[in-house]
Design a protein around this motif. Structure first.
Motif, PDB file in Angstrom:
ATOM      1  N   SER A  52       0.698   3.341   4.330  1.00 35.05           N
ATOM      2  CA  SER A  52       1.789   2.765   3.549  1.00 35.05           C
ATOM      3  C   SER A  52       2.274   1.531   4.284  1.00 35.05           C
ATOM      4  N   LEU A  53       2.348   0.434   3.543  1.00 32.32           N
ATOM      5  CA  LEU A  53       2.533  -0.844   4.215  1.00 32.32           C
ATOM      6  C   LEU A  53       3.028  -1.860   3.199  1.00 32.32           C
ATOM      7  N   ASP A  54       3.908  -2.751   3.646  1.00 33.51           N
ATOM      8  CA  ASP A  54       4.374  -3.834   2.784  1.00 33.51           C
ATOM      9  C   ASP A  54       3.990  -5.159   3.394  1.00 33.51           C
ATOM     10  N   ILE A  55       3.384  -6.015   2.610  1.00 31.80           N
ATOM     11  CA  ILE A  55       3.057  -7.341   3.122  1.00 31.80           C
ATOM     12  C   ILE A  55       3.843  -8.356   2.314  1.00 31.80           C
ATOM     13  N   GLN A  56       4.621  -9.162   3.003  1.00 31.27           N
ATOM     14  CA  GLN A  56       5.527 -10.061   2.303  1.00 31.27           C
ATOM     15  C   GLN A  56       4.848 -11.328   1.829  1.00 31.27           C
TER      16      GLN A  56
ATOM     17  N   PHE B 136       0.861  -1.182   0.000  1.00 30.81           N
ATOM     18  CA  PHE B 136       0.000   0.000   0.000  1.00 30.81           C
ATOM     19  C   PHE B 136       0.891   1.224   0.000  1.00 30.81           C
ATOM     20  N   GLU B 137       0.523   2.204  -0.804  1.00 35.91           N
ATOM     21  CA  GLU B 137       1.343   3.403  -0.879  1.00 35.91           C
ATOM     22  C   GLU B 137       0.451   4.623  -0.674  1.00 35.91           C
ATOM     23  N   ALA B 138       0.621   5.281   0.447  1.00 34.77           N
ATOM     24  CA  ALA B 138      -0.123   6.503   0.777  1.00 34.77           C
ATOM     25  C   ALA B 138      -1.610   6.366   0.463  1.00 34.77           C
ATOM     26  N   LEU B 139      -2.162   5.222   0.861  1.00 37.75           N
ATOM     27  CA  LEU B 139      -3.546   4.913   0.520  1.00 37.75           C
ATOM     28  C   LEU B 139      -4.537   5.740   1.338  1.00 37.75           C
ATOM     29  N   GLY B 140      -5.538   6.262   0.657  1.00 39.37           N
ATOM     30  CA  GLY B 140      -6.601   6.981   1.348  1.00 39.37           C
ATOM     31  C   GLY B 140      -7.952   6.543   0.820  1.00 39.37           C
ATOM     32  N   LYS B 141      -8.946   6.555   1.696  1.00 40.81           N
ATOM     33  CA  LYS B 141     -10.296   6.201   1.247  1.00 40.81           C
ATOM     34  C   LYS B 141     -11.304   7.116   1.924  1.00 40.81           C
ATOM     35  N   VAL B 142     -12.084   7.780   1.110  1.00 41.58           N
ATOM     36  CA  VAL B 142     -13.138   8.648   1.641  1.00 41.58           C
ATOM     37  C   VAL B 142     -14.469   8.129   1.136  1.00 41.58           C
ATOM     38  N   TYR B 143     -15.403   7.879   2.028  1.00 44.49           N
ATOM     39  CA  TYR B 143     -16.741   7.446   1.612  1.00 44.49           C
ATOM     40  C   TYR B 143     -17.658   8.658   1.530  1.00 44.49           C
ATOM     41  N   GLN B 144     -18.463   8.693   0.480  1.00 53.30           N
ATOM     42  CA  GLN B 144     -19.525   9.703   0.412  1.00 53.30           C
ATOM     43  C   GLN B 144     -20.769   9.050   0.997  1.00 53.30           C
ATOM     44  N   SER B 145     -21.244   9.580   2.062  1.00 52.91           N
ATOM     45  CA  SER B 145     -22.502   9.017   2.562  1.00 52.91           C
ATOM     46  C   SER B 145     -23.486  10.152   2.759  1.00 52.91           C
ATOM     47  N   SER B 146     -24.709   9.777   3.090  1.00 56.12           N
ATOM     48  CA  SER B 146     -25.746  10.798   3.230  1.00 56.12           C
ATOM     49  C   SER B 146     -25.376  11.778   4.344  1.00 56.12           C
ATOM     50  N   ALA B 147     -24.588  11.287   5.307  1.00 58.27           N
ATOM     51  CA  ALA B 147     -24.202  12.149   6.424  1.00 58.27           C
ATOM     52  C   ALA B 147     -22.968  12.987   6.101  1.00 58.27           C
ATOM     53  N   GLY B 148     -22.522  12.935   4.847  1.00 53.20           N
ATOM     54  CA  GLY B 148     -21.334  13.688   4.462  1.00 53.20           C
ATOM     55  C   GLY B 148     -20.167  12.761   4.205  1.00 53.20           C
TER      56      GLY B 148
ATOM     57  N   ARG C 148      -5.824   5.424  10.383  1.00 49.31           N
ATOM     58  CA  ARG C 148      -4.375   5.562  10.238  1.00 49.31           C
ATOM     59  C   ARG C 148      -3.664   4.384  10.885  1.00 49.31           C
ATOM     60  N   ILE C 149      -2.401   4.212  10.499  1.00 49.95           N
ATOM     61  CA  ILE C 149      -1.623   3.147  11.127  1.00 49.95           C
ATOM     62  C   ILE C 149      -1.147   3.637  12.489  1.00 49.95           C
ATOM     63  N   ALA C 150      -1.550   2.935  13.546  1.00 49.45           N
ATOM     64  CA  ALA C 150      -1.061   3.295  14.871  1.00 49.45           C
ATOM     65  C   ALA C 150       0.325   2.699  15.066  1.00 49.45           C
ATOM     66  N   GLU C 151       0.448   1.422  14.775  1.00 54.06           N
ATOM     67  CA  GLU C 151       1.772   0.811  14.729  1.00 54.06           C
ATOM     68  C   GLU C 151       1.719  -0.476  13.939  1.00 54.06           C
ATOM     69  N   GLU C 152       2.915  -0.937  13.561  1.00 53.73           N
ATOM     70  CA  GLU C 152       2.986  -2.112  12.714  1.00 53.73           C
ATOM     71  C   GLU C 152       4.279  -2.821  13.031  1.00 53.73           C
ATOM     72  N   GLY C 153       4.274  -4.125  13.027  1.00 56.14           N
ATOM     73  CA  GLY C 153       5.518  -4.832  13.285  1.00 56.14           C
ATOM     74  C   GLY C 153       5.273  -6.299  13.558  1.00 56.14           C
ATOM     75  N   GLU C 154       6.335  -6.958  13.999  1.00 57.19           N
ATOM     76  CA  GLU C 154       6.194  -8.367  14.334  1.00 57.19           C
ATOM     77  C   GLU C 154       5.276  -8.496  15.540  1.00 57.19           C
ATOM     78  N   VAL C 155       4.491  -9.561  15.541  1.00 60.31           N
ATOM     79  CA  VAL C 155       3.463  -9.697  16.564  1.00 60.31           C
ATOM     80  C   VAL C 155       4.047  -9.652  17.974  1.00 60.31           C
ATOM     81  N   TRP C 156       5.136 -10.377  18.188  1.00 58.29           N
ATOM     82  CA  TRP C 156       5.673 -10.445  19.558  1.00 58.29           C
ATOM     83  C   TRP C 156       6.146  -9.080  20.026  1.00 58.29           C
ATOM     84  N   LYS C 157       6.657  -8.271  19.092  1.00 58.40           N
ATOM     85  CA  LYS C 157       7.123  -6.941  19.488  1.00 58.40           C
ATOM     86  C   LYS C 157       5.944  -6.019  19.785  1.00 58.40           C
ATOM     87  N   VAL C 158       4.987  -6.012  18.872  1.00 56.13           N
ATOM     88  CA  VAL C 158       3.843  -5.120  19.035  1.00 56.13           C
ATOM     89  C   VAL C 158       3.057  -5.466  20.302  1.00 56.13           C
ATOM     90  N   PHE C 159       2.858  -6.757  20.505  1.00 59.46           N
ATOM     91  CA  PHE C 159       2.073  -7.166  21.667  1.00 59.46           C
ATOM     92  C   PHE C 159       2.875  -7.067  22.954  1.00 59.46           C
TER      93      PHE C 159
END
Ligand SMILES: Nc1ncnc2c1ncn2[C@@H]1O[C@H](COP(=O)(O)OP(=O)(O)OP(=O)(O)O)[C@@H](O)[C@H]1O
Ligand SMILES: [Mg+2]
Lengths: 220, 400
Positions: free
Chosen positions: B78-82, B57-69, B271-282
């Motif tokens: 931005s994220l790499d999945i191996q 993913f590279e600088a991905l953004g998503k905006v939904y148009q809904s009735s509420a705006g 947004r990405i709060a954090e990302e990493g190996e599971v044992w490190k993040v947890f």
């Protein structure tokens, strides 16, 4: 025991056959035209995968205007068209044209509702596996909505049986016509009672067959 | 489109390499026997040689148009999945997990930024290209999404049918897949007659039908009981190891991440709060969102509460504060509700939790709700000394 009918038995069989032909053929037309119309209404609706509000509105208003017109009025109004298609404005075939034209939008709306109720998750799963639009209609929308479509078709057939009684007005014959001509105009209660009994049996069997099929589809 | 176009170039040698043991290996042998050819010639094929099943993913953004705006569901991701990894996506409800996952097979189109699958920009594909991509990406769903009008066999066969695979080959492959997921005897059954776990197995078999290189799972075990969850997880792990399929999964169950994921990303408000190996993040969460989530998941909150829990006190509405009280058993300290009520100086409601008595010591956690307007004393002061009412007290969120 012997029983003397007030009119020849052949009149009944003839009337039954006429009703059967009218309902059968207009029902078949309503089915095969109504489903594509329902699919069209469904996929062009806002949020559908061929969203096209203008087409949707156009088809929708044609459907609505036919549904708004009472059958007896429609039948008279359509006489020129009927003559154009069948070459005549009286008889069974002349009744089939207005019957189909009134039953098709009726059935299309019911089928549309069934299609709308198909779980969007299923459509999504089909997209995710690489189905194209037509394949989604064929493998997801139609089979998943089938119980509702059959239920709606049963209602359409019953409505057709009742509308076909008015077809006597264009000399199409049928059970309703028999009841009106003998039962009402000539005060022959016997004909009236027999016709009503036959109609009850007919409607009940159509409804029961439809219900049975729907139940079978739902329970498999 | 040619018959074998959906076959992943380079997969057959890979499958052969992986074919050592177990049911998956049996499947592999069966697939190996089928006349698969490499037909794709474009840039995708070149990219495939490097790595099959990478997502970027590279600088991905998503905006939904809904009735509420406008709703901004994803921002600057931005994220790499191996290739070949098991990648977890976690986050609170509404954080954007599903939106992110669904951009991979373009069920959702990004508003900005790019998604690359094996080096190919997903947004640039035409309809045929998209269909080909989707055949390389399997997906399983929380509510299974099986076609109720088709039998188990027909459900699994459908992706192959629409890919115009010859019937004999479909038969062979579906049979093998149903064996793989342990449902060979159910092939003629309709999904309505299956248990949740069995339905999800059919979902897995269907997702694997076209030999995908990536498997997307959106809360695939959330609707299952613990036992079925375990068996589906074991199946996923097997598939990942033996077929070298990249698995990207969303879950609310921390144990699922613990058990099978290699890396994990925590999303918070798109947004990405954090990302990493599971044992490190947890093991050492860096972000508040992760900590709150870990706590939440640790408590194994009931679904309804999890859905309504928010991170910040709601404005202009009455709300309750949710406190987590922990008891370690040390010093004979046990929950004493009269003292808790006195210490907090407000009404306290027990909403969830329990204690285990281990060798006479009360051990466990309780979730308590207090009125949001109440002025609470400093919580840290309530966990030490004579006045201690618990070994640890954390504020985990708010409910309206
Ligand atoms: N089709 C849509 N139209 C408008 N808003 C949407 C749409 N889909 C998602 N959203 C909004 O985007 C945000 C992210 O939604 P998303 O479904 O990705 O969250 P999630 O992390 O998967 O949540 P959950 O854990 O509840 O499944 C939410 O605020 C949601 O309301
Ligand atoms: Mg979601």
């Amino acid at each position: 025991m012997s029983f003397e009918l007030s009119i020849p038995f052949a009149q009944y069989t003839r009337a039954f056959a006429d009703t059967f032909t009218m309902v059968g053929i207009s029902g078949a037309i309503a089915f095969f035209v109504g489903i594509p119309v329902a699919v069209l209404l469904n996929v062009t609706t806002p949020g559908g995968f061929l969203a096209s509000p203008r087409l949707n509105r156009a088809v929708g208003s044609v459907v609505n205007s036919f549904r708004a017109t009472p059958f007896i009025v429609l039948m008279v109004a359509l006489i020129p068209l009927t003559r154009l298609i069948t070459g005549t404005s009286i008889g069974v075939w002349a009744a089939i044209v207005p019957l189909s034209i009134s039953a098709t939008p009726f059935f299309a709306r019911i089928a549309e509702v069934s299609l709308r109720e198909v779980d969007p998750g299923l459509v999504e799963a089909a997209q995710a596996m690489g189905c194209k639009k037509w394949e989604i209609v064929r493998h997801v929308y139609l089979p998943e909505a089938l119980p509702g479509i059959i239920g709606g078709f049963t209602i359409t057939l019953v409505a057709l049986i009742s509308s076909s009684a008015m077809a006597g007005a264009v000399g199409a014959g049928g059970l309703g016509d028999l009841a009106i001509r003998y039962g009402y105009q000539r005060f022959d209660t016997e004909v009236m009672v027999i016709v009503i009994a036959v109609l009850i049996v007919l409607v009940t069997s159509v409804q029961a067959a439809g219900d049975y099929y729907v139940r079978w589809l739902r329970n498999r | 489109m040619s018959v074998n176009e959906f076959v992943i170039p380079g997969l057959m040698p890979l499958l052969q390499r992986q074919a050592e043991s177990g049911t998956v290996a049996k499947l592999v042998n069966a697939l190996d026997a089928s006349p698969l050819r490499e037909t794709r010639t474009d840039a995708v094929a070149v990219a495939d040689k490097k790595a099959i099943g990478t997502v970027r993913f590279e600088a991905l953004g998503k905006v939904y148009q809904s009735s509420a705006g406008k709703v901004s569901a994803l921002e600057d991701i931005s994220l790499d999945i191996q290739a070949g990894s098991i990648f977890g996506i976690i986050g609170r409800s509404g954080a954007g997990k599903s939106s992110l996952l669904r951009t991979i097979n373009r069920l959702e189109t990004p508003s900005s930024g790019r998604v690359w699958v094996d080096g190919v920009d997903v947004a640039a594909l035409d309809e045929n290209g998209l269909v080909a991509l989707r055949r390389r990406i399997g997906m399983i769903f929380q509510h299974f999404n099986l076609l109720s009008a088709k039998t188990v066999y027909e459900n699994v066969a459908l992706p192959l049918r629409v890919a115009r695979v010859p019937n004999a080959e479909i038969h062979q492959r579906v049979t093998r897949l149903l064996e793989l997921v342990g449902l060979a005897d159910k092939h003629a059954t309709y999904p309505g007659r299956l248990s949740g776990g069995q339905k999800q197995r059919v979902g897995v078999a269907r997702a694997l039908a076209t030999n995908p290189e990536i498997l997307l799972c959106d809360e695939a075990t959330s609707a299952l009981d613990p036992e079925a969850t375990q068996s589906i997880l074991a199946l996923l792990r097997d598939i990942n190891r033996q077929l070298a399929i990249t698995i990207i999964l969303i879950t609310h169950e921390m144990s699922v991440i613990h058990e099978i994921a290699d890396r994990v990303v925590v999303l918070e408000k798109g947004r990405i709060a954090e990302e990493g190996e599971v044992w490190k993040v947890f093991g050492n969460p860096q972000h508040d969102a992760t900590r709150a989530l870990l706590l939440l998941l640790e408590h194994d909150l009931p679904q309804d509460l999890r859905a309504t829990l928010v991170h910040e006190p709601p404005q202009d509405k009455a709300f309750e504060r949710i406190l987590a009280f922990s008891y370690t058993g040390a010093g004979g300290l046990e929950p004493d509700f009269i003292r808790i009520g006195e210490a907090l100086d407000t009404r306290v409601r027990l909403i969830h939790g329990g204690l285990d008595r281990i060798q006479g010591h009360a051990h466990g956690r309780l979730l308590l709700a207090v009125d949001g307007r109440a002025q609470l004393p400093k919580l840290d002061n309530l966990t030490t000394g004579q006045g201690a009412i618990a070994h640890d007290i954390q504020e985990i969120g708010y409910v309206v």
